[in-house]
Structures are given as C-alpha cells and as structure tokens.
Write a protein that holds these residues in place. Sequence first.
Motif, mmCIF file in Angstrom:
data_model
loop_
_atom_site.group_PDB
_atom_site.id
_atom_site.type_symbol
_atom_site.label_atom_id
_atom_site.label_comp_id
_atom_site.label_asym_id
_atom_site.label_seq_id
_atom_site.Cartn_x
_atom_site.Cartn_y
_atom_site.Cartn_z
ATOM 1 N N SER A 11 -57.668 -12.344 34.967
ATOM 2 C CA SER A 11 -57.860 -10.942 35.344
ATOM 3 C C SER A 11 -56.626 -10.106 34.979
ATOM 4 O O SER A 11 -55.522 -10.648 34.794
ATOM 5 C CB SER A 11 -58.106 -10.871 36.858
ATOM 6 O OG SER A 11 -58.226 -9.544 37.300
ATOM 7 N N ILE A 13 -53.430 -8.096 34.131
ATOM 8 C CA ILE A 13 -52.314 -8.226 33.176
ATOM 9 C C ILE A 13 -52.339 -9.603 32.500
ATOM 10 O O ILE A 13 -52.085 -9.724 31.295
ATOM 11 C CB ILE A 13 -50.969 -8.001 33.913
ATOM 12 C CG1 ILE A 13 -50.897 -6.569 34.444
ATOM 13 C CG2 ILE A 13 -49.783 -8.287 32.980
ATOM 14 C CD1 ILE A 13 -49.749 -6.318 35.433
ATOM 15 N N ASP A 32 -55.575 -20.395 36.480
ATOM 16 C CA ASP A 32 -56.022 -19.424 37.495
ATOM 17 C C ASP A 32 -56.910 -20.144 38.509
ATOM 18 O O ASP A 32 -57.231 -21.323 38.329
ATOM 19 C CB ASP A 32 -56.785 -18.260 36.818
ATOM 20 C CG ASP A 32 -56.689 -16.964 37.614
ATOM 21 O OD1 ASP A 32 -56.993 -16.978 38.822
ATOM 22 O OD2 ASP A 32 -56.307 -15.929 37.030
ATOM 23 N N ASP A 41 -54.860 -23.708 42.528
ATOM 24 C CA ASP A 41 -54.484 -22.762 43.578
ATOM 25 C C ASP A 41 -52.963 -22.831 43.752
ATOM 26 O O ASP A 41 -52.438 -23.786 44.318
ATOM 27 C CB ASP A 41 -55.209 -23.125 44.876
ATOM 28 C CG ASP A 41 -54.863 -22.152 46.000
ATOM 29 O OD1 ASP A 41 -53.984 -21.282 45.796
ATOM 30 O OD2 ASP A 41 -55.467 -22.268 47.082
ATOM 31 N N LEU A 42 -52.285 -21.808 43.260
ATOM 32 C CA LEU A 42 -50.814 -21.819 43.279
ATOM 33 C C LEU A 42 -50.241 -21.454 44.651
ATOM 34 O O LEU A 42 -49.020 -21.373 44.797
ATOM 35 C CB LEU A 42 -50.271 -20.876 42.197
ATOM 36 C CG LEU A 42 -50.658 -21.265 40.766
ATOM 37 C CD1 LEU A 42 -50.148 -20.228 39.763
ATOM 38 C CD2 LEU A 42 -50.125 -22.654 40.401
ATOM 39 N N TYR A 155 -44.802 -8.447 49.890
ATOM 40 C CA TYR A 155 -44.906 -8.125 48.461
ATOM 41 C C TYR A 155 -43.535 -7.756 47.886
ATOM 42 O O TYR A 155 -43.063 -8.382 46.925
ATOM 43 C CB TYR A 155 -45.900 -6.989 48.248
ATOM 44 C CG TYR A 155 -46.220 -6.766 46.782
ATOM 45 C CD1 TYR A 155 -47.082 -7.641 46.116
ATOM 46 C CD2 TYR A 155 -45.657 -5.713 46.068
ATOM 47 C CE1 TYR A 155 -47.370 -7.462 44.765
ATOM 48 C CE2 TYR A 155 -45.941 -5.539 44.725
ATOM 49 C CZ TYR A 155 -46.799 -6.411 44.075
ATOM 50 O OH TYR A 155 -47.074 -6.239 42.737
ATOM 51 N N LYS A 159 -41.259 -10.113 45.372
ATOM 52 C CA LYS A 159 -40.927 -9.626 44.019
ATOM 53 C C LYS A 159 -39.413 -9.473 43.865
ATOM 54 O O LYS A 159 -38.852 -9.788 42.810
ATOM 55 C CB LYS A 159 -41.645 -8.305 43.736
ATOM 56 C CG LYS A 159 -43.156 -8.430 43.642
ATOM 57 C CD LYS A 159 -43.591 -9.355 42.519
ATOM 58 C CE LYS A 159 -45.100 -9.356 42.306
ATOM 59 N NZ LYS A 159 -45.537 -10.204 41.198
ATOM 60 N N GLY A 186 -45.016 -0.525 37.165
ATOM 61 C CA GLY A 186 -45.452 0.356 38.249
ATOM 62 C C GLY A 186 -46.952 0.120 38.424
ATOM 63 O O GLY A 186 -47.410 -1.016 38.342
ATOM 64 N N VAL A 188 -50.646 -0.396 37.569
ATOM 65 C CA VAL A 188 -51.393 -0.822 36.379
ATOM 66 C C VAL A 188 -52.861 -0.932 36.763
ATOM 67 O O VAL A 188 -53.188 -1.488 37.822
ATOM 68 C CB VAL A 188 -50.899 -2.214 35.886
ATOM 69 C CG1 VAL A 188 -51.539 -2.548 34.545
ATOM 70 C CG2 VAL A 188 -49.381 -2.246 35.791
ATOM 71 N N THR A 190 -55.773 -2.447 37.319
ATOM 72 C CA THR A 190 -56.329 -3.807 37.441
ATOM 73 C C THR A 190 -57.072 -3.897 38.771
ATOM 74 O O THR A 190 -56.917 -3.024 39.635
ATOM 75 C CB THR A 190 -55.200 -4.865 37.460
ATOM 76 O OG1 THR A 190 -54.485 -4.724 38.683
ATOM 77 C CG2 THR A 190 -54.254 -4.745 36.278
#
Length: 257
Positions: A11, A13, A32, A41-42, A155, A159, A186, A188, A190
Amino acid sequence: MSLTVVTGSASGIGAATRAALLEEGKEVVGVDLRDADITADLSTREGRRGAVDAVLQRCGGTLDGLVLCAGLGPHVDDAERIVAVNYFGTIAMLDGLFPALRKGDDAAAVVVSSVSSTHITWDDNPLASVIESGDEAGVGPALEVGGEYKGQFAYAGSKNALTVAVRRRVAEWGAAGVRLNTVAPGSVETPLLSQGMADARYGQAIREFVAPIPRHAKPEEVATLISYLLSPKAGFVHGSQLVIDGGVDALLRPTRF
Ligand code: NAI
C-alpha cells in the motif's frame, strides 16, 4: 539483477516504491501483512524473525537495497502496536538484514521516518529510555504520559527514535560500505493519511493544516526520492534525513535544522 526488499509494499509509499524499482529493472521482494512476496506481521518478535529468515532465504544472503516503509499512523487505537511496527519492526529488519547488505553490490538502505520525527527531541522523547534499554515491554507505561493523545506520542516518539537509530548507525554502516538514510515525508495521499483525516481526535487538525505547497504529496513523489537515495547518484549521501513535506518543516522551524 539488483535485489531490493521493500516492507509495507502492499500500500501507499511502499507500493509506489516497489513499482518505481520494478520500472527501473530491479528485482523487488515485498514484505507486508498481505498481498506480498513475504507475508509477515512486523509487530511481533516471531513475525520479525520470520520475515528476516524468509528474506535471507529468498536472497541467498546477499541484498543490494532495503526500503523500510511498513508503519501505522497516530490514529491507530493500540498505541503500543504503533511503536511495535514503526520502531521495533523497522529496526529488526534493518539490523537483521545488515549482514546481507554488507555483501551486496553498492548497497543502500532507506528508512521512512516522518516530519513528525522533528516534533519532539530525543531528550523529550517518552520512548527514549525504553529504547535505550531495548525493553519493548516498557512501551505501554512510557506512553501513559500522552493520555488521550497516546497515539501521537507513539507516532512522533517512534519516528524520532527511528531517525536517531539511523544516525547512530552511520559509522558502522559507512565503514561497511552500506549507505543508510531516512526520508521524512509530510502528508502523503495514502490510506494511512485518509484514516488519519477521518479520525475524531486528529482529523480536523490534519484537514485544516495547509503546507506552503498547498496539497498532499503523491506516494510516487516519495518513491522517486527513495529511488534516488538507493542509486549510485546518491553515493555520498549517508546518515541524512531528506525532508519531503511541501515546506512544512521550514515553515514551523525556520531557525532549527
Ligand atoms: P499505508 O497504510 O498506505 O501503508 C503502510 C503499509 O504498512 C501497509 O501495506 C500495511 O499493511 C503495512 N503494515 C502495517 N502494519 C504492519 C505489520 N504489523 N507488519 C507488516 N506490515 C505492516 O501507509 P503509508 O502512508 O504508505 O505509510 C508508509 C510509511 O510512511 C509509514 O511508515 C508512515 O509512517 C510513513 N509516513 C506516511 C505519511 C503519510 O502522510 N502518508 C507521512 C509521513 C510518514
């Protein structure tokens, strides 16, 4: 043929990056939860271990490129899962596949961070001590400080930690001949962004914020930057964070860079 692994390839990016690299004639192995060459499953230790093993088996122990896109947005209710995928899942793939990249041809890796990585500093990051100790079980208590906005803390914290982790690896990876950089997008266009815009807590702020270039990025624009960072054209770019945000960072922090 040059072989590159892309996580989050189903999906957004990741999918755009996979398409761009295939277009360049590279072989791509996608990882994925679904619709990928390797499903994993990460968010879990077993899933990460399984993904690394499956990639190593697939590539015969040699890899030329790695792009780590898999991630969850701040709107996801399970804030610990955000950190599990965005930070621990990404780092497990990065470190697990480093030996294979060392054997690769002019190898490079790109980690998809975010402009959110700059919204807090490492000194203020609620996840810093948990991450320093490698104690994933400590994530839940560390996020309590976020209250109702735990997701945003998870989040931005994950990051910020990713960008720090990349910068901390720069000496070892450089000496090994493997370039490593982050991109910091920034907004995107999706599914992650659409879900954020529909969220009761974060939606209004996301919808009302207008970047100096008044639109969202297309995933293909981020994929172009990632493709450049993987290519020999970026041969001296190492340990950098390339911002692609329509001017947001410069607008919000003109004196800090
Ligand atoms: P997306 O939701 O379109 O794609 C994310 C992909 O990650 C999905 O295919 C999903 O299945 C996969 N994924 C999620 N959890 C996983 C797990 N446990 N194991 C394996 N794969 C998993 O989102 P998008 O926007 O393409 O996000 C890609 C990266 O870009 C993320 O790391 C995100 O934080 C980052 N980013 C996105 C921005 C945006 O505005 N869309 C802005 C800044 C950064």
